[in-house]
Design a protein around this motif. Structure first.
Motif, PDB file in Angstrom:
ATOM      1  N   ASP A   1      84.191 -10.217  56.054  1.00  0.00           N
ATOM      2  CA  ASP A   1      82.763  -9.898  55.956  1.00  0.00           C
ATOM      3  C   ASP A   1      82.506  -8.444  55.527  1.00  0.00           C
ATOM      4  O   ASP A   1      81.371  -7.982  55.552  1.00  0.00           O
ATOM      5  CB  ASP A   1      82.014 -10.240  57.258  1.00  0.00           C
ATOM      6  CG  ASP A   1      82.343  -9.284  58.390  1.00  0.00           C
ATOM      7  OD1 ASP A   1      83.310  -8.507  58.246  1.00  0.00           O
ATOM      8  OD2 ASP A   1      81.641  -9.332  59.414  1.00  0.00           O
ATOM      9  N   ARG A   2      83.574  -7.748  55.129  1.00  0.00           N
ATOM     10  CA  ARG A   2      83.394  -6.379  54.623  1.00  0.00           C
ATOM     11  C   ARG A   2      83.604  -6.363  53.115  1.00  0.00           C
ATOM     12  O   ARG A   2      84.668  -6.776  52.629  1.00  0.00           O
ATOM     13  CB  ARG A   2      84.406  -5.406  55.252  1.00  0.00           C
ATOM     14  CG  ARG A   2      84.440  -5.434  56.748  1.00  0.00           C
ATOM     15  CD  ARG A   2      83.192  -4.799  57.338  1.00  0.00           C
ATOM     16  NE  ARG A   2      83.067  -5.168  58.731  1.00  0.00           N
ATOM     17  CZ  ARG A   2      83.653  -4.507  59.722  1.00  0.00           C
ATOM     18  NH1 ARG A   2      84.377  -3.452  59.451  1.00  0.00           N
ATOM     19  NH2 ARG A   2      83.509  -4.912  60.959  1.00  0.00           N
ATOM     20  N   ASP A   3      82.594  -5.870  52.418  1.00  0.00           N
ATOM     21  CA  ASP A   3      82.744  -5.738  50.973  1.00  0.00           C
ATOM     22  C   ASP A   3      83.735  -4.631  50.673  1.00  0.00           C
ATOM     23  O   ASP A   3      83.833  -3.639  51.398  1.00  0.00           O
ATOM     24  CB  ASP A   3      81.397  -5.367  50.345  1.00  0.00           C
ATOM     25  CG  ASP A   3      80.408  -6.525  50.403  1.00  0.00           C
ATOM     26  OD1 ASP A   3      80.862  -7.683  50.315  1.00  0.00           O
ATOM     27  OD2 ASP A   3      79.205  -6.267  50.561  1.00  0.00           O
ATOM     28  N   CYS A   4      84.472  -4.799  49.554  1.00  0.00           N
ATOM     29  CA  CYS A   4      85.337  -3.722  49.093  1.00  0.00           C
ATOM     30  C   CYS A   4      84.433  -2.666  48.456  1.00  0.00           C
ATOM     31  O   CYS A   4      83.709  -2.950  47.492  1.00  0.00           O
ATOM     32  CB  CYS A   4      86.340  -4.256  48.066  1.00  0.00           C
ATOM     33  SG  CYS A   4      87.184  -2.918  47.188  1.00  0.00           S
ATOM     34  N   ALA A   5      84.456  -1.459  49.000  1.00  0.00           N
ATOM     35  CA  ALA A   5      83.571  -0.406  48.494  1.00  0.00           C
ATOM     36  C   ALA A   5      83.862  -0.124  47.027  1.00  0.00           C
ATOM     37  O   ALA A   5      82.945   0.126  46.233  1.00  0.00           O
ATOM     38  CB  ALA A   5      83.736   0.856  49.330  1.00  0.00           C
ATOM     39  N   TRP A   6      85.137  -0.186  46.667  1.00  0.00           N
ATOM     40  CA  TRP A   6      85.486   0.127  45.281  1.00  0.00           C
ATOM     41  C   TRP A   6      85.051  -0.955  44.306  1.00  0.00           C
ATOM     42  O   TRP A   6      84.762  -0.675  43.153  1.00  0.00           O
ATOM     43  CB  TRP A   6      86.968   0.474  45.163  1.00  0.00           C
ATOM     44  CG  TRP A   6      87.121   1.947  45.413  1.00  0.00           C
ATOM     45  CD1 TRP A   6      87.464   2.555  46.562  1.00  0.00           C
ATOM     46  CD2 TRP A   6      86.818   2.985  44.462  1.00  0.00           C
ATOM     47  NE1 TRP A   6      87.397   3.907  46.421  1.00  0.00           N
ATOM     48  CE2 TRP A   6      87.012   4.215  45.139  1.00  0.00           C
ATOM     49  CE3 TRP A   6      86.396   3.013  43.144  1.00  0.00           C
ATOM     50  CZ2 TRP A   6      86.802   5.444  44.517  1.00  0.00           C
ATOM     51  CZ3 TRP A   6      86.195   4.230  42.526  1.00  0.00           C
ATOM     52  CH2 TRP A   6      86.399   5.431  43.202  1.00  0.00           C
ATOM     53  N   GLN A   7      84.996  -2.187  44.776  1.00  0.00           N
ATOM     54  CA  GLN A   7      84.435  -3.258  43.946  1.00  0.00           C
ATOM     55  C   GLN A   7      82.952  -2.979  43.694  1.00  0.00           C
ATOM     56  O   GLN A   7      82.454  -3.103  42.575  1.00  0.00           O
ATOM     57  CB  GLN A   7      84.594  -4.614  44.665  1.00  0.00           C
ATOM     58  CG  GLN A   7      84.092  -5.803  43.873  1.00  0.00           C
ATOM     59  CD  GLN A   7      85.026  -6.184  42.740  1.00  0.00           C
ATOM     60  OE1 GLN A   7      86.243  -6.100  42.900  1.00  0.00           O
ATOM     61  NE2 GLN A   7      84.485  -6.591  41.609  1.00  0.00           N
ATOM     62  N   LEU A   8      82.267  -2.563  44.761  1.00  0.00           N
ATOM     63  CA  LEU A   8      80.839  -2.248  44.636  1.00  0.00           C
ATOM     64  C   LEU A   8      80.635  -1.055  43.703  1.00  0.00           C
ATOM     65  O   LEU A   8      79.720  -1.046  42.874  1.00  0.00           O
ATOM     66  CB  LEU A   8      80.240  -1.943  46.018  1.00  0.00           C
ATOM     67  CG  LEU A   8      80.262  -3.076  47.046  1.00  0.00           C
ATOM     68  CD1 LEU A   8      79.740  -2.573  48.397  1.00  0.00           C
ATOM     69  CD2 LEU A   8      79.426  -4.259  46.582  1.00  0.00           C
ATOM     70  N   ILE A   9      81.497  -0.037  43.861  1.00  0.00           N
ATOM     71  CA  ILE A   9      81.379   1.160  43.022  1.00  0.00           C
ATOM     72  C   ILE A   9      81.585   0.774  41.558  1.00  0.00           C
ATOM     73  O   ILE A   9      80.818   1.170  40.668  1.00  0.00           O
ATOM     74  CB  ILE A   9      82.407   2.233  43.459  1.00  0.00           C
ATOM     75  CG1 ILE A   9      82.048   2.792  44.847  1.00  0.00           C
ATOM     76  CG2 ILE A   9      82.485   3.368  42.433  1.00  0.00           C
ATOM     77  CD1 ILE A   9      83.121   3.670  45.474  1.00  0.00           C
ATOM     78  N   TYR A  10      82.615  -0.040  41.305  1.00  0.00           N
ATOM     79  CA  TYR A  10      82.919  -0.445  39.930  1.00  0.00           C
ATOM     80  C   TYR A  10      81.741  -1.212  39.315  1.00  0.00           C
ATOM     81  O   TYR A  10      81.302  -0.920  38.202  1.00  0.00           O
ATOM     82  CB  TYR A  10      84.188  -1.311  39.915  1.00  0.00           C
ATOM     83  CG  TYR A  10      84.516  -1.848  38.540  1.00  0.00           C
ATOM     84  CD1 TYR A  10      85.201  -1.064  37.613  1.00  0.00           C
ATOM     85  CD2 TYR A  10      84.109  -3.130  38.153  1.00  0.00           C
ATOM     86  CE1 TYR A  10      85.469  -1.542  36.329  1.00  0.00           C
ATOM     87  CE2 TYR A  10      84.374  -3.616  36.886  1.00  0.00           C
ATOM     88  CZ  TYR A  10      85.058  -2.821  35.972  1.00  0.00           C
ATOM     89  OH  TYR A  10      85.318  -3.296  34.721  1.00  0.00           O
ATOM     90  N   GLU A  11      81.240  -2.190  40.079  1.00  0.00           N
ATOM     91  CA  GLU A  11      80.149  -3.018  39.538  1.00  0.00           C
ATOM     92  C   GLU A  11      78.891  -2.200  39.269  1.00  0.00           C
ATOM     93  O   GLU A  11      78.218  -2.382  38.255  1.00  0.00           O
ATOM     94  CB  GLU A  11      79.835  -4.171  40.496  1.00  0.00           C
ATOM     95  CG  GLU A  11      80.873  -5.287  40.374  1.00  0.00           C
ATOM     96  CD  GLU A  11      80.767  -6.309  41.484  1.00  0.00           C
ATOM     97  OE1 GLU A  11      79.818  -6.225  42.273  1.00  0.00           O
ATOM     98  OE2 GLU A  11      81.668  -7.171  41.551  1.00  0.00           O
ATOM     99  N   ARG A  12      78.583  -1.295  40.177  1.00  0.00           N
ATOM    100  CA  ARG A  12      77.366  -0.494  39.985  1.00  0.00           C
ATOM    101  C   ARG A  12      77.554   0.502  38.832  1.00  0.00           C
ATOM    102  O   ARG A  12      76.643   0.719  38.031  1.00  0.00           O
ATOM    103  CB  ARG A  12      77.020   0.245  41.286  1.00  0.00           C
ATOM    104  CG  ARG A  12      75.693   0.949  41.216  1.00  0.00           C
ATOM    105  CD  ARG A  12      75.186   1.340  42.579  1.00  0.00           C
ATOM    106  NE  ARG A  12      74.257   2.452  42.475  1.00  0.00           N
ATOM    107  CZ  ARG A  12      72.969   2.336  42.163  1.00  0.00           C
ATOM    108  NH1 ARG A  12      72.464   1.133  41.926  1.00  0.00           N
ATOM    109  NH2 ARG A  12      72.192   3.391  42.063  1.00  0.00           N
TER     110      ARG A  12
END
Lengths: 230, 184
Positions: free
Chosen positions: A175-186
């Motif tokens: 249930d924890r998003d990968c912060a780096w996945q979020l950073i990459y997508e944004r």
């Protein structure tokens, strides 16, 4: 805002075991919004605590409640100054800053924490709060498309992701998003992926808690001789 | 319909051997069902004090705890059938608050079963009597609450509540905050 949750009733009951008159003090700011220590929650806890004390053989202990607008500012504690003298101890339902502000204001009175202060975060959905900021004292959100790798990456990686990233989730919990996945997508959506061509510099941790207790001073705002802490 | 003398009932309940049960009833279902039970000449234990609410969504956790603190042996919240709330989801909110209060009761050392949420429609007079019987039987089995203020304390608590309610009603009637001290 500061996010907190309450301590268990037996823990609070045991903290006040040696007192007969106790004032529960709520805070009307962050902890009211995160439903941990506002007027309603302190009322509920007061009632529960009186019953717990009664069941524990101490029915005559006086437990009263009140909530002030903001515990972390001395000026707001003024309203309590007279009333507090009628009690033997205070249980603060503010964050850790509130507990300590009350303790500083009432040096001869024990002040106990009724909450566990958790983090600086936001309301993700009704009843769910998530951590967003570690208060590191040296904000680098501009480098990471507005998503903090210090707070939201389990490894605090500045050059991620690691191999523990799976389908956008962190290996520590599904249930924890990968912060780096979020950073990459944004960053991709913002068209700034080229920023990651360069290696991010190491962080200066001396501005964080690792550098010892911190203080912010605004000389232009200081007025000597005005207020107890001026 | 005459208004029941709640304070007298609660004081009597605190002194009688029968368990004192407080029933928070929704105006649109359980309260009407209780009325219907009376019209149907159904008998149910008279140790239940019925408090009418506009909706069980009005129930707060502190109401439930305050009831136990003031000497209730059991508390039931009776709202509309799920999906049938007059205010859309008041009964669903009430259920979650009841569940939270049950958790708090267990945490502080009182039996969580002393508190229960029921759903019924206004046409179910028989079901209301059944619920009251079921709850009374359950509380008898559990015995009196170990949090029992004396009858005088219960009377004082109820009196304070009644005064507070009267002040609120008076304040709402004229729109000021002076309550019963208001000269109109």
């Amino acid at each position: 805002m500061i996010v907190a949750d309450r301590k268990k009733i037996p823990e609070i009951r045991d903290m006040i075991a040696s007192h007969d008159k106790v004032l529960l003090v709520g805070c009307g700011t962050c902890v009211t919004v995160c439903l941990a220590g506002g007027e309603r929650e302190v009322g509920i806890l007061g009632s529960a605590l009186r019953m717990a004390l009664s069941l524990g053989g101490r029915p005559k202990v006086t437990v009263h409640e009140c909530t002030i607008e903001r515990q972390c500012e001395d000026a707001f504690i003024d309203i309590l100054a007279q009333r507090a003298t009628e009690y033997e101890a205070i249980v603060s339902f503010g964050c850790g800053a509130g507990v300590q502000a009350l303790a500083e204001r009432f040096p001869k009175m024990p002040v106990y924490p009724g909450l566990n202060t958790q983090f600086i975060g936001i309301l993700e959905s009704q009843g769910v709060w998530t951590e967003k900021c570690s208060g590191c004292g040296n904000c680098r959100l501009a480098e990471f498309a507005g998503i903090c790798p210090i707070t939201r990456c389990a490894k605090r990686l500045f050059n991620g992701p690691c191999a523990g990233s799976r389908d956008g989730k962190c290996e520590i919990s599904e249930d924890r998003d990968c912060a780096w996945q979020l950073i990459y997508e944004r960053a991709k959506a913002l068209g700034i992926l080229d920023r990651f061509d360069a290696v991010a510099a190491p962080h200066d941790w001396s501005s964080g808690l690792d550098g010892g207790p911190r203080k912010v001073v605004r000389e232009d705002q200081r007025i000597a001789g005005l207020g107890p802490k001026a | 319909m005459s208004r029941p003398d709640t304070s007298a009932q609660m004081t009597a309940g605190a002194t009688s051997a029968e368990p004192l049960i407080l029933a928070f009833c929704c105006h649109y279902c359980a309260y009407a069902a209780a009325d219907l039970a009376g019209s149907m000449r159904l008998s149910y234990p008279d140790n239940v004090v019925v408090l009418r609410l506009p909706c069980t969504g009005r129930v707060e956790v502190n109401y439930l705890l305050a009831a136990f603190e003031r000497g209730a042996d059991g508390v039931l919240v009776a709202g509309c059938l799920e999906g049938g709330c007059h205010f859309q989801e008041g009964n669903l909110r009430a259920r979650r608050r009841v569940e939270r209060a049950q958790g708090l009761l267990a945490e502080l050392g009182l039996e969580a079963e002393r508190l229960e949420m029921y759903n019924l429609s206004s046409a179910e007079g028989g079901r209301f009597a059944e619920i009251v019987n079921e709850m009374t039987e359950r509380i008898r089995r559990l015995g009196p609450s170990r949090i029992k203020p004396g009858a005088a304390a219960v009377a004082a608590g109820v009196h304070a509540l009644a005064q507070d309610a009267a002040q609120r009603v008076a304040a709402e009637a004229c729109g000021c905050s002076r309550g019963s001290a208001c000269a109109g």
